[in-house]
Design a protein around this motif. Structure first.
Motif, PDB file in Angstrom:
ATOM      1  N   SER A 290       0.503  -1.452  -0.086  1.00  0.00           N
ATOM      2  CA  SER A 290       0.012  -0.014  -0.090  1.00  0.00           C
ATOM      3  C   SER A 290       0.835   1.254  -0.046  1.00  0.00           C
ATOM      4  CB  SER A 290      -0.955  -0.003   1.223  1.00  0.00           C
ATOM      5  OG  SER A 290      -1.771  -0.987   0.939  1.00  0.00           O
ATOM      6  N   SER A 291       2.038   1.433   0.441  1.00  0.00           N
ATOM      7  CA  SER A 291       2.832   2.434   0.527  1.00  0.00           C
ATOM      8  C   SER A 291       3.620   2.660  -0.861  1.00  0.00           C
ATOM      9  CB  SER A 291       3.934   2.305   1.685  1.00  0.00           C
ATOM     10  OG  SER A 291       4.852   1.119   1.266  1.00  0.00           O
ATOM     11  N   ARG A 292       3.620   1.689  -1.505  1.00  0.00           N
ATOM     12  CA  ARG A 292       4.297   1.954  -3.041  1.00  0.00           C
ATOM     13  C   ARG A 292       3.048   2.013  -3.747  1.00  0.00           C
ATOM     14  NH1 ARG A 292       9.635   0.150  -3.806  1.00  0.00           N
ATOM     15  NH2 ARG A 292       9.107   0.212  -6.059  1.00  0.00           N
ATOM     16  N   PHE A 295       1.139  -3.780  -6.631  1.00  0.00           N
ATOM     17  CA  PHE A 295       0.992  -5.088  -6.360  1.00  0.00           C
ATOM     18  C   PHE A 295       2.676  -5.603  -6.645  1.00  0.00           C
ATOM     19  CE2 PHE A 295      -2.912  -4.048  -8.227  1.00  0.00           C
ATOM     20  CZ  PHE A 295      -3.758  -4.564  -7.398  1.00  0.00           C
ATOM     21  N   VAL A 296       2.953  -6.431  -5.807  1.00  0.00           N
ATOM     22  CA  VAL A 296       4.579  -7.096  -5.927  1.00  0.00           C
ATOM     23  C   VAL A 296       4.303  -8.638  -5.911  1.00  0.00           C
ATOM     24  CG1 VAL A 296       6.494  -7.339  -4.864  1.00  0.00           C
ATOM     25  CG2 VAL A 296       4.965  -5.224  -4.312  1.00  0.00           C
ATOM     26  N   ASP A 297       4.859  -8.876  -7.157  1.00  0.00           N
ATOM     27  CA  ASP A 297       5.341 -10.379  -7.385  1.00  0.00           C
ATOM     28  C   ASP A 297       6.633 -10.890  -7.004  1.00  0.00           C
ATOM     29  OD1 ASP A 297       2.682 -10.390  -8.650  1.00  0.00           O
ATOM     30  OD2 ASP A 297       3.360 -10.048 -10.567  1.00  0.00           O
ATOM     31  N   TYR A 315       7.114  -5.061  -9.708  1.00  0.00           N
ATOM     32  CA  TYR A 315       6.320  -4.244  -9.245  1.00  0.00           C
ATOM     33  C   TYR A 315       5.211  -3.511 -10.369  1.00  0.00           C
ATOM     34  CZ  TYR A 315       9.679  -3.853  -5.516  1.00  0.00           C
ATOM     35  OH  TYR A 315      10.812  -4.221  -4.537  1.00  0.00           O
ATOM     36  N   ARG A 316       4.088  -3.900  -9.659  1.00  0.00           N
ATOM     37  CA  ARG A 316       2.825  -3.448 -10.641  1.00  0.00           C
ATOM     38  C   ARG A 316       1.932  -2.241 -10.133  1.00  0.00           C
ATOM     39  NH1 ARG A 316      -0.591  -7.405 -10.942  1.00  0.00           N
ATOM     40  NH2 ARG A 316       0.258  -8.638  -9.393  1.00  0.00           N
ATOM     41  N   PRO A 317       2.307  -1.136 -10.663  1.00  0.00           N
ATOM     42  CA  PRO A 317       1.365   0.082 -10.154  1.00  0.00           C
ATOM     43  C   PRO A 317      -0.217  -0.443 -10.250  1.00  0.00           C
ATOM     44  CG  PRO A 317       3.323   0.834 -11.309  1.00  0.00           C
ATOM     45  CD  PRO A 317       3.160  -0.667 -11.460  1.00  0.00           C
ATOM     46  N   ILE A 324       0.386  -4.846 -17.318  1.00  0.00           N
ATOM     47  CA  ILE A 324       1.717  -5.345 -16.868  1.00  0.00           C
ATOM     48  C   ILE A 324       1.600  -6.877 -16.704  1.00  0.00           C
ATOM     49  CG2 ILE A 324       3.644  -5.432 -15.305  1.00  0.00           C
ATOM     50  CD1 ILE A 324       3.131  -2.764 -14.767  1.00  0.00           C
ATOM     51  N   LYS A 325       2.141  -7.952 -17.184  1.00  0.00           N
ATOM     52  CA  LYS A 325       1.760  -9.158 -16.914  1.00  0.00           C
ATOM     53  C   LYS A 325       2.260  -9.614 -15.369  1.00  0.00           C
ATOM     54  CE  LYS A 325       3.296 -13.836 -18.583  1.00  0.00           C
ATOM     55  NZ  LYS A 325       3.996 -14.619 -19.354  1.00  0.00           N
ATOM     56  N   GLU A 326       1.166 -10.576 -14.894  1.00  0.00           N
ATOM     57  CA  GLU A 326       1.375 -11.027 -13.621  1.00  0.00           C
ATOM     58  C   GLU A 326       2.521 -12.090 -13.819  1.00  0.00           C
ATOM     59  OE1 GLU A 326      -2.035 -11.952 -11.261  1.00  0.00           O
ATOM     60  OE2 GLU A 326      -3.157 -10.902 -12.811  1.00  0.00           O
TER      61      GLU A 326
END
Length: 482
Positions: A290-292, A295-297, A315-317, A324-326
């Motif tokens: 949430s701070s960034r 989503f982070v993989d 990192y996927r804003p 952006i591909k997961e």
């Protein structure tokens, strides 16, 4: 014959919605034209769209390991639903007529071939140059940037001092909102990392839990910000007089904490690469930062040669996530020509470009297990030393060799060959329970194997806890976290 599967097409989709839309196009018979080239290197066709003209899409397998997707639609998702639909039509057994390769694709292939030749010529020229020229930096631009960063740090320091002087007890929702508006201004000073750290603090201050829990969570954030601002100021003041001659810090994560986004070219220039490496993923998870506002993989990998545990993070804003591909779990062993290693500590982040894959063999799994740490006291000492540093990762991941996994009155414990113990416990950082899954392990998995764990310092009990992520045997990896 082009050999592709439905699972392969699923893996190409950026998200579940794109996959569903592609399948729906096939179900609705939206492809009036489906073709394949005589040499089986190209699939192409036409798909009905909202306008009078159909969309022309193709998948070029001239390089099987690096297919090229093309479509005339305006979608910013890639591969788009029309390309996915074309591939689903193929895997679903739809009839593809044999046809000549369209001239526009022939032209694009020729241009790509020409670019590849020029690239190889350039690489050959660089390799043959005994003294390659060092990339020139703009001293004036660097000086201005560092000066702006120092100005932003001064502003952040004032905001932090205001919180400390007023006391956490005086912070209410109105105060948090005012601070949030002020923290937005930090975006003008090239210090996104510090801005993210401040956002993380504000998220703790506006949590709806009880005040005592809020204080407990906020104190480490305050400590981190104080140390980050202090170290960043000292470091940047040192670089300011001669920024183009003073080397960047590659011995710690300070540059990244300030907000520098390392480029692969920089890492290579600094010698932070490893040639011809094999990695095996031991754990994978996706979570929300949430701070960034991203989503982070995140994956944790072991290097077969050295045994180092590295991390990968995509990192996927929020705003661009659908484009952006997961990332997903990887079960094959990855063979990498050149591994780029970011500055870091126990779990330095890595990236790569060119790869091949193979299935792991029992000999590979035995090599992985041989790298597991056998002495728990040594591991605990190393982890504690890292956690003591305010700017270090507070949740290091390590592969531990264990003699047995024991359930002591409902508490699982990892025991090494000397009888030393590490308690296993689900931790807040993972936010997903894995410890209960240990009860599902087979009897043979409970002894003389290896376990990948993530550490956390329990402030209330003042002791280290470790959450199991995976169990590694000579037969494979048993993942507890998905």
């Amino acid at each position: 014959m082009i050999s592709i599967t439905e699972a392969y097409v699923d893996s190409l989709a950026l998200n579940a919605a794109a996959s569903k839309n592609g399948r729906d196009l096939v179900k609705k018979n939206s492809f009036p034209l489906l073709c394949r080239s005589e040499d089986d290197t190209l699939l192409f066709g036409e798909c009905k769209g909202s306008g009078s003209e159909p969309y022309r899409c193709s998948v070029d397998f001239l390089k099987p390991d690096d297919p090229v997707f093309r479509c005339s639609c305006p979608s910013r998702q890639f591969p788009c639903k029309h390309i996915l639909g074309l591939l689903y039509a193929y895997t679903g057994g739809k009839a593809f007529a044999t046809a000549e390769i369209p001239q526009d694709i022939k032209d694009k292939r020729d241009k790509a071939s020409l670019r590849e030749e020029k690239k190889k010529e350039a690489e050959t020229a660089v390799e043959s140059d005994a003294k390659p020229r060092r990339r020139q930096s703009n001293k004036s631009a660097l000086t201005k940037k560092i000066a702006a960063q120092l100005e932003g740090i001064e502003l952040a320091d004032k905001l932090l001092a205001g919180i400390v002087q007023s006391g956490l007890g005086s912070v209410d929702k109105k105060t948090v909102q005012t601070l949030a508006d002020q923290v937005k201004q930090l975006g003008n000073y090239y210090i996104p990392g510090i801005q993210i750290a401040f956002r993380a603090l504000l998220l703790e201050l506006q949590s709806d839990g009880d005040r005592e829990s809020m204080y407990t969570a906020a104190i480490p954030r305050l400590t981190l910000l104080h140390s980050l601002l202090k170290k960043a100021k000292e470091y940047l003041e040192q670089r300011l007089p001669n920024p183009d001659e003073t080397p960047m810090d590659t011995a710690s994560t300070l540059e990244e904490a300030i907000g520098h986004a390392w480029q692969l070219a920089e890492l290579k220039q600094l010698g932070l690469t490893v040639p011809n490496t094999e990695l095996l993923q031991l754990s994978f998870r996706s979570y929300v930062d949430s701070s960034r506002e991203e989503f982070v993989d995140e994956g944790y990998w072991i290097t077969l040669g050295s045994g180092h545990i590295h991390a990968t993070r995509t990192y996927r804003p929020y705003r661009a996530a659908k484009f952006i591909k997961e990332e997903d779990s990887q079960f094959k062993l990855v063979q990498i020509e050149e591994l780029f290693v970011y500055p870091g500590e126990l779990n330095a982040r890595v990236r790569w470009e060119n790869t091949t894959y193979r299935n792991p063999q029992p000999v590979d799994m035995r090599a992985v297990c041989s790298h597991a740490r056998r002495s728990f006291p040594e591991v605990v000492k190393q982890v504690k030393n890292q956690i003591k540093n305010p700017l270090s990762d507070k949740h290091p991941v390590t592969l531990l060799a264990y003699k047995e996994i024991v359930n002591m009155s409902g508490q699982y414990v990892l025991v090494d060959e000397q009888g030393k113990q590490i308690p296993l416990k689900d931790i807040a950082a993972v936010n997903h329970a894995t410890t209960p899954m240990l009860s599902l392990l087979k009897q043979g998995d409970l002894r003389d194997n290896a376990m990948l764990v993530m550490f956390e310092h329990d402030l209330e009990q003042n002791r280290l806890s470790a959450q199991p992520l995976s169990v590694v045997t000579d037969q494979g990896v048993i993942r507890l976290l998905y």
